[in-house]
Design a protein around this motif. Structure first.
Motif, mmCIF file in Angstrom:
data_model
loop_
_atom_site.group_PDB
_atom_site.id
_atom_site.type_symbol
_atom_site.label_atom_id
_atom_site.label_comp_id
_atom_site.label_asym_id
_atom_site.label_seq_id
_atom_site.Cartn_x
_atom_site.Cartn_y
_atom_site.Cartn_z
ATOM 1 N N HIS A 291 40.278 50.890 41.126
ATOM 2 C CA HIS A 291 38.888 50.559 40.840
ATOM 3 C C HIS A 291 38.265 49.983 42.107
ATOM 4 C CE1 HIS A 291 35.888 48.153 38.161
ATOM 5 N NE2 HIS A 291 35.339 49.213 38.688
ATOM 6 N N GLY A 292 37.661 50.850 42.895
ATOM 7 C CA GLY A 292 37.059 50.404 44.157
ATOM 8 C C GLY A 292 38.114 49.876 45.099
ATOM 9 N N ASP A 293 38.030 48.590 45.450
ATOM 10 C CA ASP A 293 38.935 47.994 46.426
ATOM 11 C C ASP A 293 40.104 47.248 45.793
ATOM 12 O OD1 ASP A 293 37.584 45.859 45.336
ATOM 13 O OD2 ASP A 293 37.037 44.957 47.258
ATOM 14 N N HIS A 294 40.352 47.455 44.493
ATOM 15 C CA HIS A 294 41.439 46.726 43.821
ATOM 16 C C HIS A 294 42.035 47.587 42.714
ATOM 17 C CE1 HIS A 294 37.927 45.920 41.265
ATOM 18 N NE2 HIS A 294 38.794 45.842 40.278
ATOM 19 N N LEU A 295 43.074 47.068 42.080
ATOM 20 C CA LEU A 295 43.677 47.723 40.924
ATOM 21 C C LEU A 295 43.352 46.948 39.665
ATOM 22 C CD1 LEU A 295 47.294 48.561 42.160
ATOM 23 C CD2 LEU A 295 45.447 50.172 41.704
ATOM 24 N N ASP A 296 43.024 47.685 38.606
ATOM 25 C CA ASP A 296 42.908 47.096 37.280
ATOM 26 C C ASP A 296 44.186 47.444 36.532
ATOM 27 O OD1 ASP A 296 40.290 46.294 37.796
ATOM 28 O OD2 ASP A 296 39.409 48.009 36.763
ATOM 29 N N TYR A 297 44.532 46.624 35.550
ATOM 30 C CA TYR A 297 45.689 46.886 34.689
ATOM 31 C C TYR A 297 45.204 46.946 33.245
ATOM 32 C CZ TYR A 297 48.565 45.952 38.720
ATOM 33 O OH TYR A 297 49.137 46.006 39.963
ATOM 34 N N ALA A 298 45.521 48.048 32.561
ATOM 35 C CA ALA A 298 45.146 48.205 31.157
ATOM 36 C C ALA A 298 46.115 47.391 30.317
ATOM 37 C CB ALA A 298 45.202 49.680 30.766
ATOM 38 N N HIS A 299 45.584 46.452 29.545
ATOM 39 C CA HIS A 299 46.403 45.521 28.784
ATOM 40 C C HIS A 299 45.691 45.193 27.479
ATOM 41 C CE1 HIS A 299 48.742 41.425 28.923
ATOM 42 N NE2 HIS A 299 48.943 42.091 27.817
ATOM 43 N N ASP A 300 46.303 45.552 26.367
ATOM 44 C CA ASP A 300 45.760 45.251 25.043
ATOM 45 C C ASP A 300 44.339 45.768 24.849
ATOM 46 O OD1 ASP A 300 48.134 43.990 24.354
ATOM 47 O OD2 ASP A 300 47.411 42.004 24.914
ATOM 48 N N GLY A 301 44.051 46.970 25.358
ATOM 49 C CA GLY A 301 42.755 47.589 25.136
ATOM 50 C C GLY A 301 41.640 47.154 26.053
ATOM 51 N N HIS A 302 41.966 46.369 27.079
ATOM 52 C CA HIS A 302 40.959 46.012 28.073
ATOM 53 C C HIS A 302 41.600 46.014 29.446
ATOM 54 C CE1 HIS A 302 41.939 41.760 26.434
ATOM 55 N NE2 HIS A 302 42.814 42.107 27.321
ATOM 56 N N LEU A 303 40.821 45.754 30.469
ATOM 57 C CA LEU A 303 41.314 45.835 31.843
ATOM 58 C C LEU A 303 41.295 44.469 32.498
ATOM 59 C CD1 LEU A 303 39.374 49.057 32.664
ATOM 60 C CD2 LEU A 303 41.836 48.854 32.489
ATOM 61 N N HIS A 304 42.360 44.180 33.238
ATOM 62 C CA HIS A 304 42.483 42.921 33.971
ATOM 63 C C HIS A 304 42.543 43.208 35.462
ATOM 64 C CE1 HIS A 304 44.678 40.965 30.327
ATOM 65 N NE2 HIS A 304 43.388 41.068 30.138
ATOM 66 N N ARG A 305 41.959 42.307 36.230
ATOM 67 C CA ARG A 305 42.104 42.354 37.687
ATOM 68 C C ARG A 305 42.364 40.946 38.196
ATOM 69 N NH1 ARG A 305 36.787 42.686 41.391
ATOM 70 N NH2 ARG A 305 38.359 42.175 42.904
ATOM 71 N N GLU A 306 43.192 40.862 39.226
ATOM 72 C CA GLU A 306 43.484 39.558 39.820
ATOM 73 C C GLU A 306 42.309 39.138 40.696
ATOM 74 O OE1 GLU A 306 47.235 37.292 41.852
ATOM 75 O OE2 GLU A 306 47.036 39.442 42.137
ATOM 76 N N HIS A 307 41.951 37.852 40.594
ATOM 77 C CA HIS A 307 40.821 37.346 41.369
ATOM 78 C C HIS A 307 40.961 35.838 41.552
ATOM 79 C CE1 HIS A 307 36.632 35.695 41.517
ATOM 80 N NE2 HIS A 307 36.624 36.515 42.527
ATOM 81 N N ALA A 308 41.075 35.398 42.775
ATOM 82 C CA ALA A 308 41.076 33.967 43.121
ATOM 83 C C ALA A 308 42.072 33.153 42.296
ATOM 84 C CB ALA A 308 39.666 33.385 42.990
ATOM 85 N N GLY A 309 43.268 33.694 42.101
ATOM 86 C CA GLY A 309 44.329 32.960 41.424
ATOM 87 C C GLY A 309 44.297 33.032 39.908
ATOM 88 N N HIS A 310 43.433 33.860 39.337
ATOM 89 C CA HIS A 310 43.401 34.047 37.892
ATOM 90 C C HIS A 310 43.145 35.533 37.604
ATOM 91 C CE1 HIS A 310 39.121 33.351 38.926
ATOM 92 N NE2 HIS A 310 38.917 34.300 38.022
ATOM 93 N N TRP A 311 43.101 35.883 36.329
ATOM 94 C CA TRP A 311 42.850 37.271 35.918
ATOM 95 C C TRP A 311 41.479 37.351 35.270
ATOM 96 C CZ3 TRP A 311 46.017 41.028 37.507
ATOM 97 C CH2 TRP A 311 47.273 40.632 37.960
ATOM 98 N N ASP A 312 40.707 38.352 35.679
ATOM 99 C CA ASP A 312 39.388 38.606 35.101
ATOM 100 C C ASP A 312 39.461 39.793 34.169
ATOM 101 O OD1 ASP A 312 38.184 36.612 36.589
ATOM 102 O OD2 ASP A 312 37.317 37.977 38.070
ATOM 103 N N GLU A 313 38.594 39.786 33.161
ATOM 104 C CA GLU A 313 38.326 40.980 32.382
ATOM 105 C C GLU A 313 37.454 41.839 33.293
ATOM 106 O OE1 GLU A 313 39.576 41.575 29.461
ATOM 107 O OE2 GLU A 313 40.285 39.600 28.934
#
Length: 98
Positions: free
Chosen positions: A26-48
């Motif tokens: 996804h652009g400049d990063h990877l998203d991970y499909a998890h429980d029907g939504h997508l997560h991305r790592e950001h500043a030490g936490h995970w974003d939807e």
């Protein structure tokens, strides 16, 4: 298209190449499909990681489905298909670029 910054506050799972969840470029990063939504790592936490707005993929003649050859990723109430580095979702007779 922009993404909303919505932190997933109770996400203890660390995603990575061997975590068992589908990776989506996804652009400049990877998203991970998890429980029907997508997560991305950001500043030490995970974003939807969800797109804002509606962006139709113009001139998309390919029909996605179970035998189309593209990875299917469950996303909320529908299935996205990973195609050429982005996700396609069927919508009103066309595919949206997620």
């Amino acid at each position: 298209m922009t993404s909303l910054h919505q932190e997933h506050p109770t996400h203890a799972h660390a995603h990575g190449p061997d975590c068992g969840h589908a990776q989506v470029s996804h652009g400049d990063h990877l998203d991970y499909a998890h429980d029907g939504h997508l997560h991305r790592e950001h500043a030490g936490h995970w974003d939807e990681c969800e797109p804002a707005g509606h962006a139709a993929h113009e001139n998309h003649d390919h029909a996605h489905g179970p035998a189309c050859g593209h990875e299917a990723v469950r996303h909320g109430d529908h299935v996205d298909y990973v195609h050429d580095g982005h996700r396609h979702a069927e919508h009103d007779g066309h595919y949206d670029d997620h």
